[in-house]
Design an enzyme around this catalytic site. Structure first.
Site, mmCIF file in Angstrom:
data_model
loop_
_atom_site.group_PDB
_atom_site.id
_atom_site.type_symbol
_atom_site.label_atom_id
_atom_site.label_comp_id
_atom_site.label_asym_id
_atom_site.label_seq_id
_atom_site.Cartn_x
_atom_site.Cartn_y
_atom_site.Cartn_z
ATOM 1 N N GLY A 189 41.685 40.624 41.478
ATOM 2 C CA GLY A 189 40.231 40.676 41.516
ATOM 3 C C GLY A 189 39.691 42.063 41.783
ATOM 4 C CD GLU A 205 39.985 39.480 37.395
ATOM 5 O OE1 GLU A 205 40.069 38.710 36.421
ATOM 6 O OE2 GLU A 205 40.086 39.091 38.578
ATOM 7 C CD GLU A 258 44.892 38.134 38.505
ATOM 8 O OE1 GLU A 258 43.851 38.519 39.038
ATOM 9 O OE2 GLU A 258 45.605 38.892 37.780
#
Length: 260
Positions: free
Chosen positions: A112, A115, A135
């Site tokens: 994340g 991201e 992930e």
């Protein structure tokens, strides 16, 4: 508060800095941090005095290592599902900011955290930066926009290399892959990002927002449709007070005083 701090740059009052501020956990994304980040992004988006944003992180080791897996370890499936809209709101909060956003990356930007970086318009990273979307190594798929944003930034092959292997990219590879826009010495990413944001903030806020919107909307369409999007952006600012002030300031050899 809850892992996110909002600052205003003293030297450039039109720049806001959103700080991931949970260094004791390497800025891992807890439910509380995600909820607060979405709130802060909404506040910044609604503030017309903010013309550019810097997304930075506290601590020396990491920008953000992704989801808080310690918190998730104790979650039931129902709790994990209930957390999902909170996390999505945080990622969309960064992605949907109408102002240009400059990421200032040091250390680990994983999952994340990577991201969040990909959601920004410009990425500044120092020599310590390490990127990854791991992930698949823990039985998940990137869920903060990683599969889509990586393809748009780096192309299909390089995005697949990052997403499907789960491996990490050091600064050399990240720069070669187009994941980093500006590479700077260790410890200087935040200051460079603030400098870039201040440069953006000195430009017409009306024009800058329209240009960002045109680039975002045109990124996934054909050329003809993209040129129509650009035409609409041009028309939205061509007859604005900002355009009149910009032309006047140019001819009078002075800095513009943007009315918007």
């Amino acid at each position: 508060m809850d892992g996110v701090t909002l600052r205003r740059d003293e030297t450039s009052p039109h720049v806001a800095e959103i700080v991931l501020d949970r260094p004791e956990a390497l800025n891992a994304i807890s439910t509380a941090l995600a909820r607060r980040l979405a709130q802060v992004c909404a506040e910044v988006a609604a503030d017309s005095s903010v013309r550019a944003v810097v997304l930075s992180a506290a601590g020396e080791k990491a920008f953000c290592v992704g989801a808080d897996l310690k918190e998730r370890n104790g979650m039931t499936d129902d709790q994990l599902l209930a957390q999902r809209p909170v996390l999505r709101a945080a990622f969309r909060g960064v992605l949907d900011l109408p102002q240009p956003v400059v990421a200032a990356v040091h250390g680990y930007a994983l999952g994340g955290g990577c991201e969040f970086v990909l959601s920004c318009d410009l990425i500044v990273a120092d020599e310590t930066a390490v990127f990854g979307l791991p992930e698949v190594t823990v039985g998940l798929v990137p869920g903060g926009g990683g599969t889509q944003l990586a393809v748009r930034r780096m192309g299909t092959g390089r995005a697949a290399d990052l997403v499907l292997t789960g491996r990490r990219l050091g600064i050399d590879e990240a720069e070669a892959y187009g994941l980093v826009d500006r590479r700077v010495p260790a410890g200087s990413a935040r200051q460079e990002a603030l400098t870039i944001a201040a440069t953006i903030a000195a430009n017409s806020p009306t024009a800058v927002r329209a240009a960002k919107r045109a680039m975002r909307l045109g990124g996934g369409v054909g050329l003809d449709a993209g040129l129509d999007i650009e035409e609409n952006a041009w028309r939205s600012v061509a007859f604005s007070p900002d355009r009149r002030e910009g032309i006047a300031a140019f001819n009078e050899k002075r800095k513009p005083n943007w009315p918007s």
